[in-house]
Design a protein around this motif. Structure first.
Motif, PDB file in Angstrom:
ATOM      1  N   GLY A 186      -0.098   2.586  -3.311  1.00 33.11           N
ATOM      2  CA  GLY A 186      -1.445   3.076  -3.006  1.00 33.11           C
ATOM      3  C   GLY A 186      -1.760   4.434  -3.610  1.00 33.11           C
ATOM      4  O   GLY A 186      -2.868   4.659  -4.138  1.00 33.11           O
ATOM      5  N   ILE A 205       0.848  -1.204   0.000  1.00 36.97           N
ATOM      6  CA  ILE A 205       0.000   0.000   0.000  1.00 36.97           C
ATOM      7  C   ILE A 205       0.878   1.246   0.000  1.00 36.97           C
ATOM      8  O   ILE A 205       0.611   2.226  -0.711  1.00 36.97           O
ATOM      9  N   VAL A 230     -10.969   2.128  -4.821  1.00 36.76           N
ATOM     10  CA  VAL A 230      -9.615   1.680  -4.478  1.00 36.76           C
ATOM     11  C   VAL A 230      -9.671   0.615  -3.387  1.00 36.76           C
ATOM     12  O   VAL A 230      -9.031  -0.434  -3.492  1.00 36.76           O
ATOM     13  N   GLN A 231     -10.447   0.879  -2.362  1.00 35.86           N
ATOM     14  CA  GLN A 231     -10.510  -0.089  -1.264  1.00 35.86           C
ATOM     15  C   GLN A 231     -11.048  -1.438  -1.752  1.00 35.86           C
ATOM     16  O   GLN A 231     -10.488  -2.496  -1.438  1.00 35.86           O
ATOM     17  N   TRP A 259      -6.143  -8.543  -3.683  1.00 37.59           N
ATOM     18  CA  TRP A 259      -5.386  -9.244  -2.631  1.00 37.59           C
ATOM     19  C   TRP A 259      -5.952 -10.635  -2.409  1.00 37.59           C
ATOM     20  O   TRP A 259      -5.229 -11.623  -2.311  1.00 37.59           O
ATOM     21  N   LEU A 263      -8.468  -3.146  -4.152  1.00 37.82           N
ATOM     22  CA  LEU A 263      -7.315  -3.687  -3.453  1.00 37.82           C
ATOM     23  C   LEU A 263      -7.691  -4.972  -2.717  1.00 37.82           C
ATOM     24  O   LEU A 263      -6.952  -5.958  -2.743  1.00 37.82           O
ATOM     25  N   ALA A 264      -8.837  -4.939  -2.059  1.00 39.34           N
ATOM     26  CA  ALA A 264      -9.265  -6.137  -1.324  1.00 39.34           C
ATOM     27  C   ALA A 264      -9.498  -7.300  -2.284  1.00 39.34           C
ATOM     28  O   ALA A 264      -9.071  -8.432  -2.026  1.00 39.34           O
ATOM     29  N   LEU A 318      -4.803   5.325  -6.245  1.00 38.98           N
ATOM     30  CA  LEU A 318      -5.834   6.330  -5.982  1.00 38.98           C
ATOM     31  C   LEU A 318      -5.869   7.384  -7.087  1.00 38.98           C
ATOM     32  O   LEU A 318      -6.949   7.852  -7.473  1.00 38.98           O
ATOM     33  N   ARG A 327     -12.311   6.557  -3.509  1.00 36.75           N
ATOM     34  CA  ARG A 327     -11.792   5.849  -2.328  1.00 36.75           C
ATOM     35  C   ARG A 327     -12.444   4.479  -2.189  1.00 36.75           C
ATOM     36  O   ARG A 327     -11.782   3.484  -1.853  1.00 36.75           O
ATOM     37  N   ASP A 328     -13.753   4.429  -2.418  1.00 40.32           N
ATOM     38  CA  ASP A 328     -14.435   3.127  -2.332  1.00 40.32           C
ATOM     39  C   ASP A 328     -13.889   2.155  -3.368  1.00 40.32           C
ATOM     40  O   ASP A 328     -13.663   0.981  -3.080  1.00 40.32           O
TER      41      ASP A 328
END
Lengths: 165, 138
Positions: free
Chosen positions: A18, A14, A39-40, A47, A43-44, A22, A36-37
């Motif tokens: 990161g 990150i 990206v989160q 991963w 990423l999840a 973004l 932001r949503d």
């Protein structure tokens, strides 16, 4: 505080990538909150799909792109009264403390580019991707991705050359 | 990439993540719970239902070789053969695993032959089901 290897890998990843993720998400979504949503979530997802290992950056960018499109569609179905285009509200680059405020000028010049050109130059310069990866993410041939990048650079050079002289 | 202009652009650092997002990303995500995809559930249900119907039909329509007084003795022979395999579409579940939906048609034939007469009767039952087949990319 000791942390397990998985957490440490995540943190370093990150930290390293990161901000660029973004930046790309901000360019692909209509609001800062959406960016932001996206990206989160991306990423999840990346991963998890990589079984807890550091995912390939191209996979993350592709996931961001897909999720941004999904967010855009859902936003279209909702009222847009709260939508504020991120381009006008969030900085894209860290201040460079130059007299000419280069970071602002570059961001403005990027905003003037058509989406495909801006996407190519962002993925290449700040995403660190190769042209075949950019081509796969954007769904075009490698020559097309390359020519988009070259055209974007030419246009940016025309706009920003006085600043970089 | 040796173009000085491109190098200057690349030297710009993307804006740092805001504190709120950094906080949300402080720890790796928990592994996603593996929920069965609704499409897979539907396909599984449909396949199971088709299997049940097939079994019921089989049990119900099994020819009896038994004889009763005054009726001819019949010898039954059952065979099955696939008549058609047709790919329909490709779907993906939540884990992005690809499945090919294949329509399978088959026929079951019961041939009843009279033991003491040169005559035979053939019965056919046609069946159709949709089967998900996992696609592997090696």
């Amino acid at each position: 505080m000791a942390s397990d290897p998985s957490t440490e890998r995540w943190r370093l990843w990150i930290q390293e990538r990161g901000d660029a993720f973004l930046l790309y998400a901000r360019q692909r979504t209509r609001s800062e909150e959406d960016a932001r949503d996206v990206v989160q979530e991306a990423l999840a997802e990346s991963w998890n799909r990589s079984a807890g290992e550091v995912p390939d950056a191209a996979l993350v960018y592709a996931t961001i792109r897909r999720r941004a499109i999904d967010h855009g569609r859902s936003t279209d179905r909702r009222s847009r009264r709260d939508a504020v285009h991120v381009a006008e509200s969030e900085a894209w680059f860290e201040p460079d403390f130059s007299e000419a405020d280069t970071h602002l000028a570059v961001a403005d010049a990027l905003r003037q580019l058509p989406d495909p050109l801006r996407e190519a130059v962002t993925l290449r310069l700040w995403g660190g991707l190769r042209f075949p990866e950019i081509a796969e993410i954007t769904g075009v041939s490698v020559p097309t991705a390359t020519s988009r990048y070259r055209l974007a650079i030419d246009r940016l050079r025309g706009t920003l050359s006085p600043l970089f002289a | 990439m040796n173009d000085p202009f491109e190098e200057k652009l690349r030297a710009l650092r993307p804006a740092a993540m805001p504190a709120g997002l950094q906080e949300r990303l402080a720890r790796p995500p928990e592994p996603a719970a593996r929920r069965p995809d609704r499409r897979i559930l539907w396909i599984t249900f449909a396949t199971a239902a088709a299997a049940c119907v097939t079994a019921a039909l089989f049990l119900h329509s099994s020819p009896s070789p038994a004889t009763t007084g005054g009726t001819p003795q019949l010898v039954a022979e059952r065979s099955q053969r696939v008549t058609s395999v047709r790919p329909l579409s490709v779907v993906t579940d939540e884990s992005k695993r690809a499945w090919r939906l294949v329509e399978v048609q088959w026929v079951e034939e019961d041939t009843l032959v009279a033991a003491d007469q040169p005559s035979a009767v053939q019965l056919q039952d046609h069946y159709r089901t949709v089967v998900p087949v996992a696609i592997h990319f090696d």
